[in-house]
Design a protein around this motif. Structure first.
Motif, PDB file in Angstrom:
ATOM      1  N   ASP A 205      17.146  66.437  16.620  1.00  0.00           N
ATOM      2  CA  ASP A 205      16.574  66.340  17.374  1.00  0.00           C
ATOM      3  C   ASP A 205      17.001  67.462  18.991  1.00  0.00           C
ATOM      4  N   SER A 206      17.746  68.055  19.172  1.00  0.00           N
ATOM      5  CA  SER A 206      18.016  68.381  20.122  1.00  0.00           C
ATOM      6  C   SER A 206      17.986  69.843  19.354  1.00  0.00           C
ATOM      7  N   GLU A 207      17.682  70.048  18.576  1.00  0.00           N
ATOM      8  CA  GLU A 207      18.379  71.711  17.838  1.00  0.00           C
ATOM      9  C   GLU A 207      16.690  71.827  17.376  1.00  0.00           C
ATOM     10  N   LYS A 208      15.111  71.188  17.978  1.00  0.00           N
ATOM     11  CA  LYS A 208      14.304  71.139  16.736  1.00  0.00           C
ATOM     12  C   LYS A 208      13.534  72.002  17.713  1.00  0.00           C
ATOM     13  N   PHE A 209      12.581  72.717  16.728  1.00  0.00           N
ATOM     14  CA  PHE A 209      11.547  73.261  17.652  1.00  0.00           C
ATOM     15  C   PHE A 209      10.821  72.549  19.386  1.00  0.00           C
ATOM     16  N   ALA A 210      10.106  73.572  19.828  1.00  0.00           N
ATOM     17  CA  ALA A 210       9.706  72.900  20.981  1.00  0.00           C
ATOM     18  C   ALA A 210       8.387  72.616  20.631  1.00  0.00           C
ATOM     19  N   GLY A 211       8.013  70.603  20.374  1.00  0.00           N
ATOM     20  CA  GLY A 211       7.304  70.436  19.799  1.00  0.00           C
ATOM     21  C   GLY A 211       6.493  69.432  18.289  1.00  0.00           C
ATOM     22  N   ALA A 212       7.575  70.159  17.403  1.00  0.00           N
ATOM     23  CA  ALA A 212       7.624  69.690  16.634  1.00  0.00           C
ATOM     24  C   ALA A 212       7.975  68.107  16.293  1.00  0.00           C
ATOM     25  N   GLU A 213       8.445  67.824  15.126  1.00  0.00           N
ATOM     26  CA  GLU A 213       8.325  66.250  15.098  1.00  0.00           C
ATOM     27  C   GLU A 213       9.343  66.331  14.222  1.00  0.00           C
ATOM     28  N   ALA A 214       9.782  67.296  13.345  1.00  0.00           N
ATOM     29  CA  ALA A 214      10.332  67.313  12.536  1.00  0.00           C
ATOM     30  C   ALA A 214      11.099  69.189  12.570  1.00  0.00           C
ATOM     31  N   THR A 215      12.695  70.012  12.263  1.00  0.00           N
ATOM     32  CA  THR A 215      12.433  71.232  11.665  1.00  0.00           C
ATOM     33  C   THR A 215      13.286  70.900  10.845  1.00  0.00           C
ATOM     34  N   TYR A 216      12.755  72.232   9.691  1.00  0.00           N
ATOM     35  CA  TYR A 216      14.351  72.150   8.517  1.00  0.00           C
ATOM     36  C   TYR A 216      13.945  73.791   8.830  1.00  0.00           C
ATOM     37  N   THR A 217      15.131  73.989   8.199  1.00  0.00           N
ATOM     38  CA  THR A 217      16.145  75.287   8.211  1.00  0.00           C
ATOM     39  C   THR A 217      16.816  75.516   6.940  1.00  0.00           C
ATOM     40  N   CYS A 436      27.131  62.680  20.852  1.00  0.00           N
ATOM     41  CA  CYS A 436      28.172  63.339  20.263  1.00  0.00           C
ATOM     42  C   CYS A 436      28.150  65.227  20.308  1.00  0.00           C
ATOM     43  N   GLU A 437      26.777  65.068  19.673  1.00  0.00           N
ATOM     44  CA  GLU A 437      26.468  66.436  19.707  1.00  0.00           C
ATOM     45  C   GLU A 437      27.241  67.885  20.994  1.00  0.00           C
ATOM     46  N   ASP A 438      26.942  67.284  21.725  1.00  0.00           N
ATOM     47  CA  ASP A 438      27.167  67.445  23.584  1.00  0.00           C
ATOM     48  C   ASP A 438      28.983  67.922  23.345  1.00  0.00           C
ATOM     49  N   ALA A 439      29.597  66.407  23.101  1.00  0.00           N
ATOM     50  CA  ALA A 439      31.346  66.643  22.740  1.00  0.00           C
ATOM     51  C   ALA A 439      31.848  67.523  22.134  1.00  0.00           C
ATOM     52  N   LEU A 440      30.681  67.768  20.791  1.00  0.00           N
ATOM     53  CA  LEU A 440      31.676  68.190  19.828  1.00  0.00           C
ATOM     54  C   LEU A 440      31.787  69.845  20.745  1.00  0.00           C
ATOM     55  N   LYS A 441      30.555  69.811  20.728  1.00  0.00           N
ATOM     56  CA  LYS A 441      30.447  72.228  21.838  1.00  0.00           C
ATOM     57  C   LYS A 441      30.694  72.034  22.922  1.00  0.00           C
ATOM     58  N   ALA A 442      31.131  70.609  23.823  1.00  0.00           N
ATOM     59  CA  ALA A 442      31.555  71.087  24.483  1.00  0.00           C
ATOM     60  C   ALA A 442      33.273  71.399  23.862  1.00  0.00           C
ATOM     61  N   GLU A 443      33.913  69.752  23.367  1.00  0.00           N
ATOM     62  CA  GLU A 443      35.783  69.708  23.199  1.00  0.00           C
ATOM     63  C   GLU A 443      35.785  70.952  21.644  1.00  0.00           C
TER      64      GLU A 443
END
Length: 479
Positions: A205-217, A436-443
């Motif tokens: 969710d934190s990496e998905k496109f602004a306004g999207a319900e789901a983003t695939y990559t 947890c995403e934030d924590a791994l980014k920071a740490e």
RNA sequence: CCGGGUGUGGCGCAGUUGGUAGCGUGCUUGACUGGGGGUCAAGAGGCCGUGGGUUCAAGUCCCGCCACUCGGACCA
């Protein structure tokens, strides 16, 4: 060795400085040039020819599936951009605004499109009335502007070229299928044509496109172990439909909101080609999109008959077998060898007096420098085989590299240590919490690249917090 | 946006305590060459990123700005 030394002089070695190596390649292979506009580049003929081949190939695939090309305005009125809350929040910080027409201030400022969802939606609200108007399968090739703070040729520029597909569907299921299908198109294009192995997955969710319900990559691994998002496909649900008041009369005579998708692939993928296949001698292009697939280099070209033979081969092979060019300039053969290696031409055909005598030529592969003596009457069959072999060789090498640089971990310490010491992808379980995403980014300095379709069960607990895991995530540093 | 680096012929660079702007490569012309960036000869090419300041005198010293670049933060 003297030869080797000169090669190293020409471009910085990857090992020494990967970023500099990249910059050297884009310049020396004449893909782009800098312009006087900050963060905007000139795509030079060779680079643009590469993009045109990518465009042609993708465009064929899109049309095969029923999509049609359109052209939307370059500008978006502020009020239109603001209709969807998440969307405007995501993009507002990086849009360029037009405030004047000539010397007159505008009543309402216009942004230069950073993406065109809002324009498509406005248009769709006018042309969609009935389920019979659906699906709408539109695509546009254009450039967009995002005021990036840090820019790099192809990877992140203020203005970049891309295609953006925007579709509207009668049902959720159909729209989800479209999202899925287009991700598949991108993945197949990258793997078959660009020889870049990709991992298909969903963004958190934190990496998905602004306004999207789901983003695939689709995520690819570059030579230095960093991830490059090479294409995306979004499912919007009916969020924009509601925001833009797009309604159609359904089969049951009720008013309904259509379901929407969008998907895009940009010139950034050129950066992906460079950083996946390139080496210390320059660019290495996958045959399917290489502007020149085979370069004919006459040897001792002033000798009787050599140029005639070279020209004969050009006429015989070009367009009929592949995209061929002849370099009959007065440069020395050694110079030409280095030059076309720099430009990443997949195959080189050498033809000289000795070859002509024996009715053969020499073909050298760019990817591994393997040399073949080929009888002239076998060229029509051997060249396609060799082009395919180059593609396969590139793909296998890239896949092996990715595999050897992907690590599975089950504890946070292990993850931190891996992120610290080994460039590449890290597979680890995740609980689904943004914290947890934030924590791994920071740490550990890594972000979630995707939740891959190909799931593995590495353990029961989230690598970060220890709570029950919901999915395996690919973590890494990204471009 | 924060921190580091760099701006001098097309490209890569040198330029000392401030005093006539240089080298390599590329380019042009010609000749010889040609299977991994060939050799020789003769040429052309410069508001030293930009704006201020100090000075008799600034590529060089001081201040501002811009661009590129590397790292970070932010971000499709």
């Amino acid at each position: 060795m003297a030869e080797q030394k000169k090669m190293v002089d020409a471009i910085t070695s990857m090992e020494v400085d990967f970023a500099q190596w990249y910059t050297d390649i884009v310049k020396k292979a004449e893909l782009m040039d800098y312009s006087s506009v900050r963060g905007c580049m000139v795509i030079e003929p060779y680079g643009y020819a590469l993009w045109e081949n990518i465009q042609r190939d993708l465009d064929d695939r899109f049309k095969e599936l029923g999509h049609e090309n359109v052209a939307m305005p370059l500008f978006i009125p502020e009020s239109l951009l603001q209709k969807e809350k998440d969307h405007v929040e995501g993009f507002a910080p990086e849009v360029a605004w037009v405030t004047h027409g000539g010397s007159e201030p505008l009543q309402e400022r216009l942004c230069v499109r950073p993406t065109s969802e809002t324009l498509f939606c406005e248009h769709y609200s006018r042309v969609i009335h009935s389920y019979r108007d659906l699906p709408k399968l539109y695509n546009q090739w254009c450039s967009v502007v995002r005021w990036e703070k840090t820019t790099r040729p192809f990877l992140r520029s203020v203005e970049f070229h891309w295609q953006e597909g925007h579709t509207m569907h009668e049902t959720q299921v159909e729209a989800r299928q479209e999202t899925e299908q287009m991700l598949g198109v991108y993945a197949d294009f990258c793997e078959s044509d660009l020889a870049i192995p990709v991992i298909k997955g969903q963004k958190t969710d934190s990496e998905k496109f602004a306004g999207a319900e789901a983003t695939y990559t689709i995520e690819a691994m570059m030579h230095d172990g960093k991830a490059l998002q090479s294409g995306t496909s979004h499912y919007f649900g009916d969020g924009f439909s509601r925001a833009f008041d797009i309604q159609f009369q359904g089969r049951d005579n009720t008013l309904q909101y259509p379901f929407q998708t969008s998907w895009g692939l940009s010139t950034r993928v050129i950066g992906g080609i460079i950083m996946t296949h390139g080496d210390d001698n320059g660019l290495v292009l996958p045959p399917a999109v290489a502007p020149i697939q085979l370069i004919i280099l006459p040897i001792a070209q002033h000798k009787e008959g050599v140029l005639d033979k070279a020209r004969e081969l050009l006429g015989r092979l070009n367009k009929k077998v592949c995209r061929v060019r002849l370099d009959d300039s007065d440069q020395s053969p050694g110079w030409k060898f280095a030059q076309y290696e720099m430009k990443g031409v997949p195959l080189r055909l050498e033809i000289g007096p000795k070859d002509i005598e024996q009715n053969q030529c020499v073909i050298v592969r760019r990817d591994n420098r393997e040399k073949y003596f080929v009888p002239l009457d076998e060229l029509e069959t051997r060249i396609p085989e060799l082009l395919q072999a180059v593609r396969d060789g590139l793909y296998d090498k890239a896949l092996k590299r990715r595999e050897s640089m992907t690590y599975a971990v089950t504890t946070k310490n292990e993850l931190k240590q891996t992120a610290d010491t080994k460039p590449g992808f890290i597979k680890a379980m995740w609980c689904g919490e943004e914290a947890c995403e934030d924590a791994l980014k920071a740490e550990a300095g890594v972000s979630s690249r995707c939740i891959p379709y190909a799931q593995e069960h590495l353990s029961d607990e989230c690598v970060c917090c220890g709570k029950p895991a919901k999915a395996m995530v690919i973590w890494g540093k990204a471009y």
